[in-house]
Motif scaffolding. Structure first.
Motif, PDB file in Angstrom:
ATOM      1  N   UNK A  23     -23.091  19.091 -19.792  1.00 35.11           N
ATOM      2  CA  UNK A  23     -22.635  17.738 -19.456  1.00 35.11           C
ATOM      3  C   UNK A  23     -22.500  17.581 -17.943  1.00 35.11           C
ATOM      4  N   UNK A  24     -21.997  18.601 -17.264  1.00 32.36           N
ATOM      5  CA  UNK A  24     -21.857  18.534 -15.804  1.00 32.36           C
ATOM      6  C   UNK A  24     -23.212  18.388 -15.114  1.00 32.36           C
ATOM      7  N   UNK A  25     -24.196  19.152 -15.562  1.00 34.10           N
ATOM      8  CA  UNK A  25     -25.545  19.052 -14.987  1.00 34.10           C
ATOM      9  C   UNK A  25     -26.115  17.663 -15.249  1.00 34.10           C
ATOM     10  N   UNK A  26     -25.981  17.216 -16.478  1.00 32.54           N
ATOM     11  CA  UNK A  26     -26.454  15.906 -16.881  1.00 32.54           C
ATOM     12  C   UNK A  26     -25.827  14.799 -16.021  1.00 32.54           C
ATOM     13  N   UNK A  27     -24.521  14.851 -15.846  1.00 29.50           N
ATOM     14  CA  UNK A  27     -23.827  13.830 -15.050  1.00 29.50           C
ATOM     15  C   UNK A  27     -24.236  13.910 -13.581  1.00 29.50           C
ATOM     16  N   UNK A  28     -24.416  15.105 -13.068  1.00 27.78           N
ATOM     17  CA  UNK A  28     -24.862  15.269 -11.682  1.00 27.78           C
ATOM     18  C   UNK A  28     -26.217  14.582 -11.483  1.00 27.78           C
ATOM     19  N   UNK A  29     -27.149  14.824 -12.398  1.00 26.84           N
ATOM     20  CA  UNK A  29     -28.470  14.200 -12.302  1.00 26.84           C
ATOM     21  C   UNK A  29     -28.376  12.682 -12.422  1.00 26.84           C
ATOM     22  N   UNK A  30     -27.499  12.207 -13.299  1.00 26.15           N
ATOM     23  CA  UNK A  30     -27.322  10.762 -13.459  1.00 26.15           C
ATOM     24  C   UNK A  30     -26.754  10.141 -12.186  1.00 26.15           C
ATOM     25  N   UNK A  32     -27.081  11.236  -9.203  1.00 26.76           N
ATOM     26  CA  UNK A  32     -28.108  11.315  -8.155  1.00 26.76           C
ATOM     27  C   UNK A  32     -29.214  10.287  -8.374  1.00 26.76           C
ATOM     28  N   UNK A  33     -29.184   9.590  -9.503  1.00 25.24           N
ATOM     29  CA  UNK A  33     -30.177   8.571  -9.779  1.00 25.24           C
ATOM     30  C   UNK A  33     -31.484   9.085 -10.355  1.00 25.24           C
ATOM     31  N   UNK A  34     -31.475  10.312 -10.864  1.00 26.71           N
ATOM     32  CA  UNK A  34     -32.684  10.883 -11.449  1.00 26.71           C
ATOM     33  C   UNK A  34     -33.078  10.106 -12.710  1.00 26.71           C
ATOM     34  N   UNK A  35     -32.096   9.626 -13.453  1.00 26.52           N
ATOM     35  CA  UNK A  35     -32.333   8.808 -14.632  1.00 26.52           C
ATOM     36  C   UNK A  35     -31.092   7.994 -14.943  1.00 26.52           C
ATOM     37  N   UNK A  36     -31.212   7.024 -15.836  1.00 29.29           N
ATOM     38  CA  UNK A  36     -30.090   6.166 -16.226  1.00 29.29           C
ATOM     39  C   UNK A  36     -29.698   6.466 -17.662  1.00 29.29           C
ATOM     40  N   UNK A  37     -28.649   7.234 -17.869  1.00 26.63           N
ATOM     41  CA  UNK A  37     -28.234   7.543 -19.236  1.00 26.63           C
ATOM     42  C   UNK A  37     -27.532   6.357 -19.885  1.00 26.63           C
ATOM     43  N   UNK A  38     -27.602   6.312 -21.194  1.00 25.12           N
ATOM     44  CA  UNK A  38     -26.904   5.303 -21.971  1.00 25.12           C
ATOM     45  C   UNK A  38     -26.312   5.984 -23.197  1.00 25.12           C
ATOM     46  N   UNK A  72     -16.988   5.184 -16.097  1.00 24.29           N
ATOM     47  CA  UNK A  72     -16.682   4.520 -14.823  1.00 24.29           C
ATOM     48  C   UNK A  72     -17.683   4.826 -13.718  1.00 24.29           C
ATOM     49  N   UNK A  73     -18.318   5.980 -13.788  1.00 26.38           N
ATOM     50  CA  UNK A  73     -19.177   6.418 -12.691  1.00 26.38           C
ATOM     51  C   UNK A  73     -20.671   6.204 -12.906  1.00 26.38           C
ATOM     52  N   UNK A  74     -21.076   5.885 -14.127  1.00 26.04           N
ATOM     53  CA  UNK A  74     -22.487   5.635 -14.392  1.00 26.04           C
ATOM     54  C   UNK A  74     -22.615   4.169 -14.817  1.00 26.04           C
ATOM     55  N   UNK A  75     -23.079   3.345 -13.910  1.00 23.50           N
ATOM     56  CA  UNK A  75     -23.178   1.909 -14.144  1.00 23.50           C
ATOM     57  C   UNK A  75     -24.137   1.608 -15.294  1.00 23.50           C
ATOM     58  N   UNK A  76     -23.686   0.779 -16.224  1.00 24.48           N
ATOM     59  CA  UNK A  76     -24.519   0.345 -17.336  1.00 24.48           C
ATOM     60  C   UNK A  76     -24.742   1.368 -18.422  1.00 24.48           C
ATOM     61  N   UNK A  77     -23.939   2.422 -18.446  1.00 28.18           N
ATOM     62  CA  UNK A  77     -24.170   3.500 -19.413  1.00 28.18           C
ATOM     63  C   UNK A  77     -23.691   3.168 -20.817  1.00 28.18           C
ATOM     64  N   UNK A  78     -22.618   2.407 -20.933  1.00 29.54           N
ATOM     65  CA  UNK A  78     -22.005   2.170 -22.232  1.00 29.54           C
ATOM     66  C   UNK A  78     -22.683   1.001 -22.934  1.00 29.54           C
ATOM     67  N   UNK A  79     -23.222   1.283 -24.118  1.00 29.06           N
ATOM     68  CA  UNK A  79     -23.917   0.286 -24.915  1.00 29.06           C
ATOM     69  C   UNK A  79     -23.082   0.011 -26.149  1.00 29.06           C
TER      70      UNK A  79
END
Length: 87
Positions: A23-30, A32-38, A72-79
């Motif tokens: 999860x930490x790696x995933x959030x770090x990449x998110x 950094x803008x590598x991808x947009x998780x939802x 709170x830290x990944x804009x637009x993540x919650x669907x």
């Protein structure tokens, strides 16, 4: 959807959010803008339930804080609702 998003484009995303190191790696990449998780509330509930079952030293309060920080830290993540969430 970029290449990294398509790799993780599946319904069962709990495996990406638990264990914490992944999860930490995933959030770090998110962040950094590598991808947009939802994800949805249902996905949060799945990984929190898995952590509580496998890590008796974790508390629901701690995990709800993690959930809040993720949202709170990944804009637009919650669907909302049932959807094809991806990470």
């Amino acid at each position: 959807m970029n290449k990294i998003e398509s790799i993780f484009c599946h319904r069962k995303v709990t495996a990406v959010l638990f264990p914490a190191q992944l999860r930490d790696i995933f959030m770090h990449l998110a962040l950094k803008g590598v991808f947009r998780p939802r994800w949805s509330d249902e996905i949060h509930n799945e990984w929190i339930r898995a952590v509580l079952q496998n890590r008796p030293d974790s508390t629901n309060e701690q995990l709800q804080r993690t959930r809040f920080l993720m949202d709170s830290n990944v804009i637009g993540c919650l669907i909302k609702g049932r959807c094809n969430c991806y990470i």
